[in-house]
Motif scaffolding. Structure first.
Motif, PDB file in Angstrom:
ATOM      1  N   ARG A 334       3.501  66.525  24.154  1.00 53.76           N
ATOM      2  CA  ARG A 334       4.828  67.058  23.628  1.00 53.76           C
ATOM      3  C   ARG A 334       4.824  67.220  22.083  1.00 53.76           C
ATOM      4  N   SER A 335       3.965  66.354  21.449  1.00 56.03           N
ATOM      5  CA  SER A 335       4.108  66.388  20.044  1.00 56.03           C
ATOM      6  C   SER A 335       2.994  67.558  19.391  1.00 56.03           C
ATOM      7  N   HIS A 337       1.588  70.617  17.696  1.00 50.69           N
ATOM      8  CA  HIS A 337       1.907  71.727  16.949  1.00 50.69           C
ATOM      9  C   HIS A 337       1.840  73.141  17.593  1.00 50.69           C
TER      10      HIS A 337
END
Length: 405
Positions: A334-335, A337
């Motif tokens: 989810r993190s 970029h």
């Protein structure tokens, strides 16, 4: 998918009134703080330890110790005082640069002293000594002006003096005026003399003539000695804040209980700030009384964007959601970029990297057609990623991601 989302009802008149009350409360606290700061600065007054220009005992550049020494060598007894009771005749030099001289004391000096030389930029002392002049205008130093034709004998003998100090506009046509600076409406005078009941008073704006660092320039020394050394005695009188001859300040006029009241108001302001700014425990999620479906929330936002014609914001919202779904399909965290999502999508689908970036990031959306095309491109790209992750790889057509041959 029918996920329920809690929506807060629109603010009613009572809630809006409460919000205005809270804003007004903080504005009142800020105003009280500003008033307290201003009153504190006024009551405390100026810094008395700072160097004072034209100090007769100072040997610094702005002092006047050199002039006092020369006057004493020429036989003039110089008495330095900060009270009018110390004036005992002769010439009186009033250094009211701070503008604190009481008008009654100034009028008394005009009635008793034969020759008065005044340095003042503002204050009621000018009127008390009978001078009809406008407030002083600062004049930069470095230049000299001619005084050879001046009606003031000391200025005429000096012939040229430094103009640095202050200049005055003189409505009184009967006063003697010298040392002009500027022309036309901007013209001011550095020396003004008028008659008093006991003699005369000379307003000295060209204060560079008295300073240690410029007294030897041009005819400054001749002007200073002519104005201050005409008698055997010279009283160098400097009224200061807090002396009996000074006009009362705001702090002196205020009742004795004012400092205590100001301190109490400051404590109340601090206590109110702590009270209003403190959080009583952790934040709690409160269930709202109105519950609607997520689809209705989405439609409401869409109608809002349509009403404001904010097409770019609407498409950006769809792009953000698409980036999250595509990243999840490609197994990215989810993190991750957006650049990582673009690279992974291009590698999985075989669509050129710039084309994928243009679809997921893009730019502004100028019209409805661009909004529709951008939405279709997002759908096509997401379908292409789904097919690629399912093993059904699409063609590498650069014009439309996700399109089949």
């Amino acid at each position: 998918m029918t996920t329920d989302t809690a929506v807060r009802p629109a603010a009613g008149p009572t809630e809006r009134g409460g919000r205005r009350t809270r804003i007004g409360f903080w504005v009142a606290i800020a105003l009280v703080g500003v008033v307290l700061a201003v009153l504190t600065a006024v009551v405390q007054g100026t810094d008395r330890t700072a160097p004072r220009p034209l100090d007769p005992t100072s040997t610094t550049a702005s002092g006047s110790a050199a002039l006092v020494r020369v006057l004493e060598q020429r036989g003039t007894a110089v008495r330095i005082t900060d009270t009018a009771d110390g004036i005992d005749g002769g010439t009186v030099f009033v250094d009211d640069s701070a503008g604190v001289l009481d008008p009654d004391v100034a009028a008394r000096i005009a009635r008793t002293a034969r020759h008065v030389v005044l340095v003042s930029t503002s204050g009621a002392g000018l009127e008390g000594l009978g001078l009809d002049v406008e407030p002083a205008t600062p004049v930069d130093g470095g230049a000299t002006v001619s005084t050879g034709s001046c009606a003031i004998p000391a200025a005429a003998s000096a012939r040229r003096v430094s103009s640095g100090g202050s200049g005055y506009t003189v409505p009184d046509g009967g006063a003697d005026r010298c040392a002009p600076t500027g022309t036309g409406a901007d013209g001011v005078w550095g020396l003004v003399r008028t008659e008093t009941p006991a003699g005369d008073v000379t307003l000295l704006g060209t204060t560079d003539a008295l300073r240690n660092d410029t007294i030897a320039t041009a005819g400054n020394a001749a002007l200073a000695l002519g104005l201050l050394g005409a008698d055997e005695r010279l009283t160098w009188y400097t009224p200061a804040v807090g002396t009996p001859d000074a006009a009362p300040t705001l702090g002196e006029l205020a009742p004795p209980w004012v400092p205590s009241a100001l301190a109490l108001l400051a404590l109340v302001a601090v206590a109110a700030g702590v009270w209003r700014g403190r959080r009583l425990g952790p934040l709690v999620v409160e269930r709202m009384p109105v519950v609607v479906r997520a689809a209705e929330t989405t439609e409401g936002r869409a109608r809002m964007y349509a009403r404001t014609r904010d097409r770019t914001h609407a498409l950006d919202t769809l792009r953000v959601a698409a980036v999250r779904r595509i990243g999840r399909l490609l197994g990215l965290p989810r993190s991750a970029h957006v650049d990582e999502v673009v690279r992974a999508a291009a590698q999985a689908t075989g669509i050129p990297h710039p084309r994928v970036g243009a679809v997921l990031v893009g730019g502004t959306t100028d019209d409805d057609r661009a909004l529709v095309d951008g939405t279709a491109a997002l759908d096509d790209l997401e379908r292409a990623v789904r097919r690629a992750t399912a093993g059904d790889r699409t063609t590498t057509d650069p014009d439309r991601p996700g399109a089949r041959p």
